[in-house]
Design a protein around this motif. Structure first.
Motif, short mmCIF file in Angstrom:
data_model
loop_
_atom_site.label_atom_id
_atom_site.label_comp_id
_atom_site.label_asym_id
_atom_site.label_seq_id
_atom_site.Cartn_x
_atom_site.Cartn_y
_atom_site.Cartn_z
N UNK A 88 -69.29 55.51 72.48
CA UNK A 88 -70.17 56.61 72.10
C UNK A 88 -71.63 56.28 72.44
N UNK A 89 -72.03 55.05 72.14
CA UNK A 89 -73.41 54.65 72.47
C UNK A 89 -73.64 54.68 73.98
N UNK A 90 -72.62 54.27 74.74
CA UNK A 90 -72.75 54.28 76.19
C UNK A 90 -72.87 55.71 76.73
N UNK A 91 -72.06 56.63 76.20
CA UNK A 91 -72.15 58.03 76.66
C UNK A 91 -73.50 58.64 76.31
N UNK A 92 -74.05 58.25 75.17
CA UNK A 92 -75.38 58.76 74.81
C UNK A 92 -76.44 58.26 75.79
N UNK A 93 -76.25 57.03 76.25
CA UNK A 93 -77.23 56.43 77.15
C UNK A 93 -77.09 56.99 78.57
N UNK A 94 -75.83 57.07 79.04
CA UNK A 94 -75.61 57.44 80.44
C UNK A 94 -75.11 58.86 80.63
N UNK A 95 -74.51 59.46 79.63
CA UNK A 95 -73.83 60.74 79.80
C UNK A 95 -74.75 61.94 79.86
N UNK A 96 -74.10 63.12 79.95
CA UNK A 96 -74.83 64.37 80.10
C UNK A 96 -74.54 65.32 78.93
N UNK A 97 -74.28 64.75 77.80
CA UNK A 97 -74.00 65.57 76.62
C UNK A 97 -75.29 66.21 76.09
N UNK A 98 -75.10 67.36 75.48
CA UNK A 98 -76.20 68.02 74.77
C UNK A 98 -76.02 67.75 73.29
N UNK A 99 -77.08 67.35 72.63
CA UNK A 99 -77.01 67.04 71.20
C UNK A 99 -77.78 68.08 70.41
N UNK A 100 -77.19 68.45 69.31
CA UNK A 100 -77.81 69.41 68.41
C UNK A 100 -77.82 68.82 67.00
N UNK A 101 -78.94 68.93 66.36
CA UNK A 101 -79.02 68.57 64.94
C UNK A 101 -79.91 69.58 64.23
N UNK A 102 -80.06 69.43 62.98
CA UNK A 102 -80.89 70.37 62.24
C UNK A 102 -80.79 70.16 60.75
#
Length: 650
Positions: free
Chosen positions: A170-184
């Motif tokens: 998961x940490x690797x995908x956050x660093x290298x991936x193309x995911x969109x993150x949403x928080x609030x």
């Protein structure tokens, strides 16, 4: 001899000759050469050296075995290292390609947690709304073409303690991936709730609403986030929603919002966004078909081989009656579709169906109804979405193959008598008219087309009204002419566009029925000019000349029709009829046989074939053809003739 020379005492024994070398191998070789076995110290030396060699051989054998083990170990280690490097590379590559939307748990005050709305629950409510929007968006655009690609998944992040492989990935995908993150966060205000949603690209939505309706707040926020992160998809969601509404202020408002988003995308620095904005405008139901043509042409100037945009241009040209252009564009889509780069420009859920539809459309325009039927069948079976209706198009191909009863069977088998939507009338009226016309049942064809005008036409939107003018009106006008209403036919056909291929063809046929040969000649020539690669106007010109008694002229045009539509049965049959009029029964039979290869269940064809055989005196074979015709679809007049000819020989 003197006494002084005599030997004295006992003779001495001769001592063994000493070795000339201390090398045991050379001692052994000298002994082998002399034929005498070594003795004494030399023999002992040789024995000890032989034992030494034996031990050395054992040690060498053991060393060879150990070396083999070490080699296997080294290879295994190297393989493990390579496998580890490959695995790590695959993990890194997979992480870099990861797409999707990750919704992190929202921050929620303790009092809302006590009410059952903790951070994960709020995130799950937001996720439900985004999933709904995605499901209700209809678009052929591939997910990979979006800057924020959500095709991976829309998930709620689960926080886990400690170290784990999952956490590391998961940490690797956050660093290298193309995911969109949403928080609030969700919080209470003096008069209700406040929801703040932030995306990983720095955009934020802030909304307030009543405390007893958090779902409504989530819905509003989800739509705004969807618009910010997926503007093209959101515009298509608005368009799809509008299409399901009746004409009114709400529908027009949704269309207006969709167009505003597309207008903004036309100024995007991304060429991909601009391209799809052009397409969005072109396929919008509130854009006229004629206005769509230059929009799609502008898109194709940027990407000439885009299969969807060119396919849409082909469909729009066909709707306008520009059949020659439609054929060219359809053929180009079919020719360029095999390129992987072009296939990737369309979403995966359209990639099987799309090339089938446009290849079938090209076959349609050349009269190859058998291929069109097969391709439409495959498109229908694929179950993939799209605007064209392959089931109805397949039925149209069967009717063109002179099998109109297939429509009745389909209606019975699939219970298609009910309208598609309330207030839409019978959705099969145009097909019913075509089936009746194929059997010369012109009153029934006229009734079906008039019913279309009264039941279906009032419900059509801006786009479908063009199809009505270029497809329904010319057929309705000709049906009126065939039933004796020449004035009504001429009035209606005069209202059709002059650049419509079918329209000018029907102008020619109506003029011929009215006895105005000069007008018929003029309009027929215009139709051939508009469709120089299409066979239909050439075959119809041949029929006109045949009716006038110009058999030679008819034959020339039938030959040209066959050149342009080699898989179309009708000009082959007409050619045979013309040869029969000349008394060339053998030539006619050859043409009838060719036509039967292209339309094997054409009842009128088998009847004509039987006549030619009978004219040759081959009565039994003629009877077989009449019997075959009796099992096929026939007009009332043709069936009566078949019955008469069969009855005359019983």
């Amino acid at each position: 001899m003197t006494d002084a020379n005599k030997p004295t005492g006992r003779p001495r024994r001769q001592k063994p000759k000493a070795p000339t070398t201390p090398d045991p191998v050379e001692i052994a070789m000298e002994a082998e050469a002399s034929g005498k076995a070594p003795t004494g110290e030399a023999s002992a030396l040789l024995r000890r050296h032989s034992a030494l060699i034996d031990r050395q051989l054992v040690l060498a054998s053991n060393e060879i075995f150990r070396n083999r083990i070490r080699s296997i170990r080294d290879i295994a280690i190297a393989a493990m290292v390579v496998a580890l490097v490959v695995a790590m590379g695959a993990v890194v590559w997979s992480a870099s390609r990861t797409t999707g939307l990750v919704i992190q748990p929202f921050t929620v005050p303790p009092e809302l947690v006590e009410d059952g709305l903790d951070g994960r629950a709020v995130a799950a409510l937001f996720q439900d709304e985004l999933v709904r929007l995605e499901a209700e968006t209809v678009s052929p655009r591939p997910a990979a073409s979006f800057r924020n690609d959500w095709s991976g998944a829309i998930t709620v992040e689960v926080e886990a303690g400690g170290l784990s492989l999952t956490g590391a990935y998961t940490a690797l995908t956050r660093w290298l991936g193309q995911e969109t993150f949403i928080n609030g966060g969700l919080s209470r205000t003096g008069d209700g709730l406040e929801l703040v949603v932030r995306t990983s690209d720095g955009k934020a939505v802030r909304l307030r609403g009543p405390s007893d309706r958090p779902e409504a707040l989530m819905k509003q926020a989800a739509e705004q986030v969807y618009e910010q992160t997926q503007p093209y998809r959101y515009s298509q969601y608005l368009r799809t929603t509008a299409q399901d509404l009746s004409d009114g202020p709400e529908q027009r408002a949704l269309y207006g919002r969709s167009r505003a988003i597309l207008t903004a995308l036309l100024d995007s620095p991304s060429q991909t966004e601009r391209l799809w904005a052009y397409n969005g405008f072109a396929v919008a139901r509130d854009t006229t078909t004629r206005d769509s043509i230059p929009i799609l042409e502008a898109a194709l100037e940027i990407d000439p081989d885009h299969p969807l945009f060119r396919g849409n241009l082909a469909a729009h040209c066909l709707s306008l009656g520009h059949a020659e252009a439609a054929l060219g564009h359809s053929q180009r889509v079919a020719a360029t579709w095999s390129t992987p780069r072009n296939r990737a420009k369309v979403s995966e859920d359209r990639r099987q169906r799309l090339p089938l539809i446009f290849a079938a459309q090209a076959a349609d325009l050349q009269g190859d109804w058998q291929q069109a039927r097969d391709l439409y069948t495959r498109a229908w079976i694929s179950g993939q979405p799209g605007t064209a209706n392959p089931r109805n198009l397949r039925m149209a191909a069967l009717i063109a193959l002179h099998q109109p009863s297939a429509l009745s069977r389909l209606i019975e088998e699939q219970n298609l008598r009910t309208p598609g939507r309330p207030g839409m009338g019978d959705p099969l009226l145009a097909l019913r008219a075509a089936a009746a016309a194929s059997l010369d049942q012109w009153p029934q064809a006229l009734a079906a087309l008039e019913a279309f005008e009264t039941e279906v036409a009032p419900t059509l939107d801006l786009r479908d009204r063009t199809d009505r003018m270029t497809s329904i009106w010319p057929r309705l006008a000709y049906a009126r002419a065939r039933t004796g209403d020449l004035a009504g036919a001429q009035a209606l056909i005069a209202a059709t566009p002059l650049d419509c291929y079918l329209c000018v063809r029907e102008r020619a046929r109506i003029a011929e029925l009215a006895g105005d040969r000069a007008a018929a000649d003029r309009w027929s020539a215009e139709a051939r000019r508009q469709g120089p690669s299409l066979p239909f106007a050439f075959a119809e010109r041949g029929q006109m000349l045949m009716a006038r008694g110009d058999v030679a002229g008819a034959l020339a045009f039938y030959e040209q029709a066959v050149e342009r539509g080699p898989r179309w049965a009708d000009p082959q049959k007409y050619w045979g009829d013309a040869l029969m009029a000349r008394g060339d029964e053998a030539g006619a039979i050859r043409k009838y046989r060719a036509a039967a290869d292209r339309a094997p269940r054409w009842g009128a064809l088998h009847l004509a074939w039987g006549r030619a055989l009978e004219a040759q005196g081959r009565r039994e074979q003629a009877r077989e053809k009449y019997a075959e015709a009796a099992r096929m679809d026939l007009s009332v007049a043709d069936r009566a003739e078949v019955v008469r000819r069969l009855g005359a020989r019983t």
